[in-house]
Design an enzyme around this catalytic site. Structure first.
Site, PDB file in Angstrom:
ATOM      1  N   ARG B  16       0.830  -1.208   0.000  1.00  0.00           N
ATOM      2  CA  ARG B  16       0.000   0.000   0.000  1.00  0.00           C
ATOM      3  C   ARG B  16       0.870   1.265   0.000  1.00  0.00           C
ATOM      4  O   ARG B  16       1.012   1.919  -1.019  1.00  0.00           O
ATOM      5  CB  ARG B  16      -0.956  -0.024   1.211  1.00  0.00           C
ATOM      6  N   ASP B  17       1.482   1.600   1.127  1.00  0.00           N
ATOM      7  CA  ASP B  17       2.243   2.850   1.211  1.00  0.00           C
ATOM      8  C   ASP B  17       3.424   2.820   0.252  1.00  0.00           C
ATOM      9  O   ASP B  17       3.865   3.861  -0.252  1.00  0.00           O
ATOM     10  CB  ASP B  17       2.734   3.063   2.646  1.00  0.00           C
ATOM     11  N   HIS B 208       6.410   4.557  12.383  1.00  0.00           N
ATOM     12  CA  HIS B 208       6.406   4.466  10.912  1.00  0.00           C
ATOM     13  C   HIS B 208       7.403   5.505  10.395  1.00  0.00           C
ATOM     14  O   HIS B 208       7.124   6.700  10.420  1.00  0.00           O
ATOM     15  CB  HIS B 208       4.969   4.766  10.456  1.00  0.00           C
ATOM     16  N   HIS B 210      10.216   6.928   7.428  1.00  0.00           N
ATOM     17  CA  HIS B 210      10.723   6.929   6.055  1.00  0.00           C
ATOM     18  C   HIS B 210      12.220   7.227   6.119  1.00  0.00           C
ATOM     19  O   HIS B 210      12.680   7.924   7.024  1.00  0.00           O
ATOM     20  CB  HIS B 210       9.974   7.966   5.220  1.00  0.00           C
ATOM     21  N   CYS B 241      11.602   5.778  -5.395  1.00  0.00           N
ATOM     22  CA  CYS B 241      12.818   5.145  -5.886  1.00  0.00           C
ATOM     23  C   CYS B 241      14.011   5.662  -5.101  1.00  0.00           C
ATOM     24  O   CYS B 241      14.219   6.863  -5.003  1.00  0.00           O
ATOM     25  CB  CYS B 241      13.010   5.448  -7.366  1.00  0.00           C
ATOM     26  N   ASN B 250       9.818   4.266   2.214  1.00  0.00           N
ATOM     27  CA  ASN B 250       9.686   3.720   3.546  1.00  0.00           C
ATOM     28  C   ASN B 250      10.991   3.029   3.934  1.00  0.00           C
ATOM     29  O   ASN B 250      11.750   2.573   3.083  1.00  0.00           O
ATOM     30  CB  ASN B 250       8.589   2.652   3.558  1.00  0.00           C
TER      31      ASN B 250
END
Lengths: 300, 300
Positions: B16-17, B208, B210, B241, B250
């Site tokens: 999903r993310d 969560h 990144h 990317c 992520n």
């Protein structure tokens, strides 16, 4: 995280540990420009080159020219790698005032890498260290493979502690503990540092991580929590193309400085200039920077 | 690091993310294969897709087909993102048993991202949460921009705490605290988590991160030390990317699992299979994996 140091000294190893492991050859003029650019960022320690035989490290065959060409800023240290008395002579001829010697904590690695046991490698340094002491030259000691070895796998903590203690006893003012293949994780890094710190003063220790498995910053954080205040890193993550399979570049100085500043830890380094230097170097190496903070800050 | 949890649950958000932020479109069949491969790694929570309008997220327009196509393993949770009652209806039609709702801690981000204030976005969820409760559907809540916002910069901790508390009060069993733009560093991540944990039980919180600035693993380590035991991540570092300028993928699940296992923390995940899945996905996305551990383990 109450034990975090207020200030960390970065030992920039890009011009040496970085470039010696890059496939792309960088011109002498560019090496000189790299060191001068790094000096302008405010770094206090910049490992400038290596006087290992050009037979072994062709990338740094121009060590003497590079060292003679850089503009040394008062107060900044420019150590160079020296493997033996011959290298020491070459370094001293061009005015080197600080050297670094290296050995591994792994017997298997030493045998394969320099065809000597740990004890034999320490014995080889003895005359170099004696001369350095007589000449007033500072000596930094590297211990590699402290968290794992590509040949023997596990490296006993006792071996790491012994080698660090011997180097310190032989006169090295600082011992850099290196996870050469980047396999370490934070708990193991912390335990290793604590074991060494039980026998060598913590303020004589530095940590040196490679980001092969992406663990370097987490490992550094764990070591900062133990109280270490010297961290080795390489601008642009030099030392192995980050896009090649099995790459094992040094942790990027930009990522380290970004984290340290975020933690409220002073480094004296101008991050924007460091990022700019990282992109400049990546251009010379014909690739993108290996620093994530470098990429993010270049477009923000 | 005495407070480290013995076990961590990874919430895999790659399908999903990850995919919603990749430029390359992945076929429905490949999305189904991705989820099934992830199930086979031993993951317990896999965010399978999003029922946000295809107008906004064309990459996941096939949400219903994907969800209907995956093989759900008993005991594994497959949450899907749901923005409103219409999305909830679409999700329920194909048998979804867990949903996720999302809002930001930053007013500016909410306005730009979903054209609503934080309070308006919470009000929109109310009927969805009421129906989920009546249907026995579990709801996970996302709070984004918890450590910084691309529009307003600093995000007050009080806003993060308030939104997390409200989502928990509205019935979310777990609140995922997201550093959407990856600017956070470990001290700030720790302070944020501690502030939220003062008002929402720690075992109802997830983190969560990144890896935009390379800080994700260090931030996770700092949060593990506070005691969090649920970590979001995306296989192959999907979601931007890693070689593009300003990429903000992520944190890679492989890197997280490698660290956790190294710390002696159980995840139930088979790292080798996860690495294999990461390379498979990277192939589908036409690039190299964004996971450093994935690269290193693929050649060792």
């Amino acid at each position: 995280m109450s034990a975090l140091p207020a200030r960390v000294r970065i030992v920039e190893v890009g011009p040496r540990d970085g470039l010696q492991n890059e496939k792309t050859m960088v011109s002498t003029a560019d090496k000189i420009e790299l060191v001068d650019r790094l000096t302008a960022t405010g770094l206090q320690s910049i490992e400038a080159t290596s006087f290992v035989s050009p037979k072994w490290i062709p990338q740094l065959a121009d060590a003497a020219e590079v060292f003679a060409g850089i503009t040394r800023k008062p107060g900044v240290h420019y150590p160079v790698l020296v493997p033996n008395e011959k290298g020491y002579d070459r370094a001293r001829e061009v005015g080197v005032e600080e050297i670094a010697v290296f050995t591994a904590a792994s017997e298997a690695f030493n045998q394969r890498n320099i065809n000597a046991s740990i004890d034999e490698s320490l014995a080889r340094f003895a005359p170099v260290l004696a001369r350095a002491r007589a000449d007033g030259v500072r000596v930094r000691g590297y211990v590699s493979t402290v968290l794992g070895c590509p040949y023997q796998g596990e490296v006993p903590l006792a071996d790491v502690v012994r080698v660090a203690r011997e180097l310190h006893g032989m006169g090295c003012y600082e011992i850099s503990l290196g996870d050469t293949i980047g396999v370490g994780t934070p708990g193991k890094a912390r335990a290793m540092l604590q074991a060494v710190a039980a026998e060598v003063p913590l303020d004589a220790l530095a940590v040196h991580f490679h980001d092969t498995y992406g663990q370097a910053l987490a490992n550094i954080l764990a070591c900062l929590e133990v109280g270490v205040s010297v961290v080795d890193s390489a601008v642009s993550g030099a030392g192995g193309c980050p896009y090649a399979k099995g790459a094992s570049g040094n942790v990027a100085s930009e990522d380290v400085v970004y984290m340290l500043h975020g933690l409220g830890i002073e480094t004296g380094v101008d991050l924007a200039r460091l990022v700019e230097t990282g992109h400049w170097l990546a251009g010379r190496l014909g690739r993108e920077t290996g620093s994530r903070a470098g990429r993010a800050l270049a477009v923000s």
